[in-house]
Every structure is written in structure tokens, then in C-alpha cells.
Design an enzyme around this catalytic site. Structure first.
Site, PDB file in Angstrom:
ATOM      1  N   ARG A   1      -3.506   6.655   0.136  1.00 53.25           N
ATOM      2  CA  ARG A   1      -3.913   7.850   0.858  1.00 53.25           C
ATOM      3  C   ARG A   1      -2.870   8.497   1.761  1.00 53.25           C
ATOM      4  O   ARG A   1      -3.063   9.608   2.220  1.00 53.25           O
ATOM      5  CB  ARG A   1      -5.190   7.560   1.659  1.00 53.25           C
TER       6      ARG A   1
ATOM      7  N   ASP B   1      -6.707  -3.183  -7.503  1.00 49.83           N
ATOM      8  CA  ASP B   1      -7.268  -3.766  -6.281  1.00 49.83           C
ATOM      9  C   ASP B   1      -7.563  -5.242  -6.525  1.00 49.83           C
ATOM     10  O   ASP B   1      -7.771  -5.644  -7.675  1.00 49.83           O
ATOM     11  CB  ASP B   1      -8.543  -3.035  -5.852  1.00 49.83           C
TER      12      ASP B   1
ATOM     13  N   ARG C   1      -6.614  11.697  -7.225  1.00 53.99           N
ATOM     14  CA  ARG C   1      -7.811  10.870  -7.132  1.00 53.99           C
ATOM     15  C   ARG C   1      -9.102  11.681  -6.987  1.00 53.99           C
ATOM     16  O   ARG C   1     -10.203  11.130  -7.092  1.00 53.99           O
ATOM     17  CB  ARG C   1      -7.684   9.908  -5.949  1.00 53.99           C
TER      18      ARG C   1
ATOM     19  N   ARG D   1       0.811  -1.221   0.000  1.00 51.65           N
ATOM     20  CA  ARG D   1       0.000   0.000   0.000  1.00 51.65           C
ATOM     21  C   ARG D   1       0.844   1.271   0.000  1.00 51.65           C
ATOM     22  O   ARG D   1       0.454   2.281   0.592  1.00 51.65           O
ATOM     23  CB  ARG D   1      -0.958   0.028   1.206  1.00 51.65           C
TER      24      ARG D   1
ATOM     25  N   TYR E   1     -14.803 -12.036   0.564  1.00 53.13           N
ATOM     26  CA  TYR E   1     -15.583 -10.854   0.152  1.00 53.13           C
ATOM     27  C   TYR E   1     -16.851 -11.261  -0.593  1.00 53.13           C
ATOM     28  O   TYR E   1     -17.918 -10.684  -0.401  1.00 53.13           O
ATOM     29  CB  TYR E   1     -14.734  -9.932  -0.733  1.00 53.13           C
TER      30      TYR E   1
END
Ligand code: CP3
Length: 349
Positions: free
Chosen positions: A36, A81, A45, A32, A156
């Protein structure tokens, strides 16, 4: 063996460490690392959803390059992702900010499997385009492609979103093993094909993320997960790309994960690299394993811990420095730059 990875990354420290060959210094990247924690990421973004961003090669390339430029890390991780290939084959899902992937209609019956066709490279032209753009920009720096492993993807899909206890997933695994294996077999095809598309387009290394598999005991892992992760990793065996296999909370599973076919096993911060190496054995390199929370500790404290991890790594058959899980969004990015510099400085041979 046919090789699609650019030959110039073959002698990079990352690829050499993955192959347990001597390195000039310990290679480092951060799970990652794009995202962010970087103001330039938040800026680019703005006004674009996560999934939309993943289908735009120009944005993907720029976001992937941001942390490489800023931190001087030894690899780029492809910006995408784990649910992108599922969306690509037509599943109705979204990535909700602050939540994670959310699936409109969870997969819980055999009929539901029809909504999950096999993946071909025609489903993901924007991925291979972005990889090609990146490889041209990156030069000697390797690009890491990735996919989610069948268990984590299944979690998921069966739960319908992120889950703490994986209750429905475990109930399906044990309650209807045939359906579980059919679902994971399909997911292994999708993940394997997604890895293959990235490696064929020029990624030098691939990582299979089984982030949530630490929720399982060894016996269940061996029976319900290992054959499918093995299939996903085997999908790139024809290409000359080292494979990394990582999960969180996998201390009890490390030796089994090593047998899934990857050259490198990712280790989270709950097990020392020394113990991990003992469990995994001499035939694999290790990746890890700084606790991402410690990036918030005073520098003098963090410094000693980083040096200790580098030292432990030097006694392993091969070592790629990384965190034990992803960068937390509110970390000070300058700390990541300092850690990168420190790892390089103290490990120069
Ligand atoms: C479990 C998992 C997911 N996605 C991924 C995993 C495995 C790695 C891990 O264990 O952390 C993999 C992933 N997701 C993303 C990357 C990009 C590359 C990188 O590592 O720098 C990678 C390698 C971008 C992303 N994937 C996501 C973001 C945040 C969305 C945004 O910036 O708008 C990013 C940068 C969304 C996402 N997608 C997922 C989660 C849990 C989240 C976070 C939800 C949130 O807190 O907002 C599922």
C-alpha cells in the site's frame, strides 16, 4: 546438490551476502516493499480482494515487480501472504483490510486438525506459475520466496485472527502440548512444502517469517517452536537456496533462531546489528534493521542512521540491509528509493 534457482542469480550480492561471501555493495530490500505504500499497487489492486490477487499469476508478477522497478532494490519479494497455503489446503479464512487474516472456525481441538491437510504443489499451481513468470522477468535479480513459520501461523489459527497477547495460543501450547506439537508439525509440513514449491519453481532465496514469536520466553521457544521451524527450513535443504529466518522482538531468541537452520537471521530494530551478531555468532549473516518508523524522520537524521547500520553490517559476517519490520502503508515511497541509493552509495567496495 540440485539447484533450481536460476544460476545467474548465484553471483548476485543478495545471494553472496547470505552465504557470507564478499559483495560489491551491501544488498538491500524491504519487507513489505510491495503494497500500500505504492500508488501503482493501490491502482492495480482496485476491485480485487487480497486473496483473489494472490491466485492470479499476472497480478502477482506485476505487483512483485513494482517496487523493484521503482526503488532499484536488490531483490523481489514474492507477492503473497503467509495464510495463502492455509487457504490453498481448504481452510476457510479471509484477509480483512486493515485487520489481517481472519479464520472462520479457529483450530483448537484434535478434530479441527482434520481441516488442515498436508500441502502438495498441486494445491498451489498459481504460485509456481507466478514464480516462473517472475524469474523470466527478473533476470539477474533474485526472487525471495517466503512462508509463515509454524508459531505465527498457529497463532492466527488458534486465536481466529490477529492477537495482541496470544492468550489462547499460549494456553494451548502449555495446556495440551501434544495437540500443540501435532498442529505445529502439520504447519511445518505446509510451510516447508510452500517454500519448496517456490524454490523449485525458481526463487533464489527463501524467508521464513515468525513475526510474532517474540511473545515467547527462550525456554518456550526452545521446546515448543524451534523443532517445528527447523523442520520447515529443512524442507528446502535439498535445494541450493539460502534461507532467512526473521521475527519481531526476538532479541532474547536470536541465538536459538540461528540454530533453526537458516543461513541468515533477520534482526528487528530493538537490537543493534553489532549486538545481534554477537548473539548469533560467526556462522550466520544478518538482515536488518532500520526502524520502519524512522522513514518518517527528517532526511539528515535518517541518513546518519542508515550509514551507521551499513557500517555495523560491514563488521558482521554478512549483511543484507532491510527494515526491522515491514514498510508502513503511509510512508513516502521516495524515501525508500533514497535509502536504497544511499545504502548502495556508501557501501560500494
Ligand atoms: C504477519 C504476516 C502476515 N502476512 C505476512 C506476515 C509476515 C510479515 C510481517 O510480519 O509483516 C507476510 C506478507 N504479506 C504480504 C507480503 C508481500 C510481499 C512484501 O513483503 O512486499 C508478505 C511477505 C502482502 C500483504 N498482506 C496483507 C497486505 C495488505 C492487504 C491489502 O493490500 O489489501 C499485503 C500487501 C494483509 C496482511 N496479512 C497479514 C497482516 C498482518 C496483514 C495486514 C493487514 C492490514 O493492515 O491490512 C499477515
Amino acid at each position: 546438490m540440485p539447484s533450481s534457482a536460476p544460476p545467474r542469480t548465484r553471483s548476485s550480492d543478495l545471494v553472496r551476502a547470505a552465504r557470507r561471501e564478499p559483495v560489491s555493495r551491501t544488498p538491500v530490500w524491504f519487507m513489505r516493499q510491495a503494497g500500500r505504500s505504492l500508488p501503482e499497487y493501490r491502482a492495480i489492486r482496485e476491485g480485487t480482494t487480497m486473496l483473489e490477487a494472490c491466485t492470479r499469476p499476472d497480478l502477482v508478477a506485476e505487483i512483485t515487480l513494482q517496487p523493484v522497478r521503482r526503488h532499484g532494490v536488490d531483490a523481489a519479494i514474492f507477492f503473497s501472504d503467509i495464510v495463502v497455503p492455509l487457504k490453498a489446503v481448504g481452510l476457510d479464512l479471509d484477509i480483512v483490510a486493515g485487520v489481517g487474516p481472519v479464520v472462520a472456525e479457529p483450530i483448537r481441538t484434535r478434530a479441527d486438525l482434520d481441516r488442515l491437510p498436508e500441502l502438495t504443489s498441486e494445491h498451489v499451481p498459481y504460485i509456481t506459475d507466478a514464480v516462473r513468470l517472475l524469474v523470466a522477468e527478473l533476470g539477474d535479480t533474485p526472487l525471495i520466496g517466503f512462508a509463515g513459520a509454524p508459531f505465527t501461523l498457529a497463532s492466527y489459527l488458534v486465536e481466529g485472527g490477529p492477537s495482541k497477547n496470544h492468550v489462547r495460543t499460549k494456553a494451548l501450547m502449555h495446556g495440551d502440548p501434544d495437540l500443540w506439537h501435532a498442529l505445529c508439525d502439520r504447519l511445518a509440513q505446509i510451510s516447508g512444502a510452500f517454500l519448496h514449491a517456490q524454490a523449485e519453481a525458481g526463487a533464489s532465496v527463501v524467508q521464513l517469517f515468525d513475526s510474532w514469536v517474540g511473545a515467547l520466553p527462550r525456554a518456550d521457544y526452545a521446546r515448543y517452536v524451534l523443532p517445528h521451524s527447523t523442520k520447515a527450513l529443512a524442507a528446502v535443504a535439498d535445494l541450493d537456496v539460502p534461507r532467512i529466518h526473521f521475527g519481531v522482538g526476538t532479541g532474547e531468541l536470536l541465538s536459538l533462531m540461528g540454530s533453526a537452520g537458516a543461513e541468515v537471521v533477520g534482526v528487528d530494530y530493538r537490537v543493534s546489528l553489532t549486538d545481534a551478531t554477537e548473539r548469533i555468532g560467526p556462522d550466520h549473516a544478518v538482515q536488518g534493521n532500520l526502524d520502519p518508523a524512522l522513514l518518517f524522520a527528517p532526511w539528515e537524521v535518517l541518513r546518519d542512521i542508515v550509514v551507521e547500520i551499513v557500517d555495523e553490517g560491514r563488521r558482521a559476517p554478512g549483511h543484507i540491509f532491510n527494515l526491522g519490520h515491514g514498510v508502513l502503508p503511509d510512508v513516502d515511497p521516495d524515501v525508500l528509493t533514497r535509502v536504497t541509493e544511499l545504502v548502495h552509495e556508501v557501501s560500494t567496495r
